[in-house]
Scaffold this motif. Structure first.
Motif, PDB file in Angstrom:
ATOM      1  N   ALA A 183       7.608  -8.892 -16.733  1.00  0.00           N
ATOM      2  CA  ALA A 183       6.204  -9.114 -16.183  1.00  0.00           C
ATOM      3  C   ALA A 183       6.497  -9.385 -14.761  1.00  0.00           C
ATOM      4  CB  ALA A 183       5.434 -10.140 -16.597  1.00  0.00           C
ATOM      5  N   ILE A 184       7.464 -10.020 -14.389  1.00  0.00           N
ATOM      6  CA  ILE A 184       7.869 -10.613 -12.905  1.00  0.00           C
ATOM      7  C   ILE A 184       8.717  -9.584 -12.105  1.00  0.00           C
ATOM      8  CG2 ILE A 184       8.563 -12.491 -11.364  1.00  0.00           C
ATOM      9  CD1 ILE A 184       5.875 -13.001 -12.873  1.00  0.00           C
ATOM     10  N   ALA A 212       1.703  -3.378  -7.098  1.00  0.00           N
ATOM     11  CA  ALA A 212       2.607  -4.364  -7.613  1.00  0.00           C
ATOM     12  C   ALA A 212       1.701  -5.576  -7.792  1.00  0.00           C
ATOM     13  CB  ALA A 212       3.792  -4.516  -6.730  1.00  0.00           C
ATOM     14  N   VAL A 213       0.833  -6.075  -6.839  1.00  0.00           N
ATOM     15  CA  VAL A 213       0.046  -7.264  -7.099  1.00  0.00           C
ATOM     16  C   VAL A 213      -0.763  -7.250  -8.011  1.00  0.00           C
ATOM     17  CG1 VAL A 213      -1.688  -8.619  -5.513  1.00  0.00           C
ATOM     18  CG2 VAL A 213       0.415  -7.752  -4.320  1.00  0.00           C
ATOM     19  N   PRO A 219       0.320 -12.305 -15.248  1.00  0.00           N
ATOM     20  CA  PRO A 219       1.418 -13.389 -15.277  1.00  0.00           C
ATOM     21  C   PRO A 219       1.443 -14.321 -14.234  1.00  0.00           C
ATOM     22  CG  PRO A 219       2.339 -11.182 -14.622  1.00  0.00           C
ATOM     23  CD  PRO A 219       0.972 -10.992 -15.120  1.00  0.00           C
ATOM     24  N   LEU A 220       1.371 -14.311 -13.079  1.00  0.00           N
ATOM     25  CA  LEU A 220       0.912 -15.203 -12.268  1.00  0.00           C
ATOM     26  C   LEU A 220      -0.299 -16.144 -12.329  1.00  0.00           C
ATOM     27  CD1 LEU A 220       1.835 -13.486  -8.713  1.00  0.00           C
ATOM     28  CD2 LEU A 220       3.288 -14.839 -10.115  1.00  0.00           C
ATOM     29  N   ALA A 221      -1.077 -15.561 -12.938  1.00  0.00           N
ATOM     30  CA  ALA A 221      -2.340 -16.533 -13.290  1.00  0.00           C
ATOM     31  C   ALA A 221      -1.858 -17.445 -14.258  1.00  0.00           C
ATOM     32  CB  ALA A 221      -3.298 -15.569 -13.743  1.00  0.00           C
ATOM     33  N   PRO A 257       0.388 -13.052   0.997  1.00  0.00           N
ATOM     34  CA  PRO A 257      -0.845 -13.137   0.226  1.00  0.00           C
ATOM     35  C   PRO A 257      -0.862 -13.841  -1.063  1.00  0.00           C
ATOM     36  CG  PRO A 257      -1.272 -11.243   1.518  1.00  0.00           C
ATOM     37  CD  PRO A 257       0.285 -11.764   1.470  1.00  0.00           C
ATOM     38  N   LEU A 258       0.360 -13.586  -1.573  1.00  0.00           N
ATOM     39  CA  LEU A 258       0.751 -14.130  -3.034  1.00  0.00           C
ATOM     40  C   LEU A 258       0.775 -15.502  -3.072  1.00  0.00           C
ATOM     41  CD1 LEU A 258       3.065 -11.557  -4.792  1.00  0.00           C
ATOM     42  CD2 LEU A 258       0.703 -12.129  -5.368  1.00  0.00           C
TER      43      LEU A 258
END
Length: 290
Positions: A183-184, A212-213, A219-221, A257-258
């Protein structure tokens, strides 16, 4: 077959080996096309540093058998590869091992040339890794490929509290390894290469980063929720899971921004990267030619 590296422990030890393999690990030469010099060689850099440390820590015991097993441990692959994952783990544990800096064949003008450094298409290396990829680990009679599998093995064998302490922690470590790798890692590489190629400000590059974002959003959430109540991934301590995920998430760091969208996740990443073992490893990595 490849001969082992011998020498004193620590950075900058003498490398004592013989033949073409000795020449390969003492240096590698990257040939790039220079429009002003008709493809002349641009650099020859010394890599005769075997990344080895004599301190040893074992999760079970520190008897002579385990010391002998650790002394047989070899990691193949330059630091500008996914070899950073097991090498970071070993830097944290202080386990004795041999590092053979095999370079990726695609980074060489002619990887099959007689004077080419040891690379992923070299016959001796293909005998160990028919897939022609780094990293590779040889630990006694065990040979492993796949960076995350190698890192998990090293954590269980030599990692002490960095490794899983019970079946539940092992399951969680395997979960985070798969999560990081699936996922990453892939969308992070799209971000990394788009920035590295200087395309981030182009329409094509911006579209690739946006895609990509979007793939990273769920997964980042999940990670942002986790780090709202936890400092680490497993057992409220720094473990192999943090190493594996941090090294996969590193690829996404160029996209600022991430950081703003997932502040707790990137604050965790910053803490991981502030560890002395990581700092020293990256110093050696950055000393290698890009």
């Amino acid at each position: 077959m490849l001969s082992p590296i011998e020498g004193n422990a620590g950075i900058g030890q003498r490398v004592m080996c013989h033949g073409s393999f000795a020449r390969s690990i003492r240096y590698f030469q990257i040939r790039r096309h220079d429009p002003d010099q008709n493809g002349a060689d641009l650099m020859a850099l010394v890599l005769g540093q075997a990344f080895r440390n004599t301190r040893f820590k074992d999760p079970v015991s520190q008897n002579s058998q385990h010391h002998h097993e650790a002394a047989m441990l070899t990691i193949y692959g330059v630091l500008r590869s996914r070899a950073t994952r097991p090498l970071w783990l070993l830097a944290e544990t202080g386990t004795a091992f041999t590092h053979v800096p095999v370079i990726q064949s695609y980074r060489l003008a002619d990887p099959l040339a007689a004077d080419a450094p040891l690379n992923t298409l070299s016959r001796d290396f293909l005998a160990i890794s028919p897939q022609s990829a780094v990293p590779v680990m040889v630990d006694g009679d065990l040979t492993l490929t796949e960076s995350l599998a190698i890192t998990l093995h090293l954590a269980r064998q030599y990692g002490g509290t960095l490794g899983p302490q019970n079946a539940s922690e092992l399951a969680q470590a395997e979960q985070w390894a798969l999560f990081a790798g699936i996922a990453i890692d892939p969308p992070g590489l799209d971000i990394l290469y788009t920035h590295a190629d200087g395309l981030a400000d182009t329409a094509e590059g911006a579209a690739k980063i946006a895609a990509a974002v979007d793939r990273l959003s769920r997964p980042l959430a999940r990670l942002e929720t986790h780090f709202s109540t936890h400092d680490h991934l497993i057992g409220n301590r720094f473990t192999v899971a943090d190493i594996m995920l941090a090294e996969c998430l590193r690829y996404s760091q160029p996209h600022a921004p991430l950081h703003a969208a997932y502040p707790k996740t990137f604050a965790w990443l910053a803490r991981c990267q502030a560890r002395p073992a990581f700092v020293e490893m990256m110093k050696r990595r950055n000393a290698e030619p890009a």
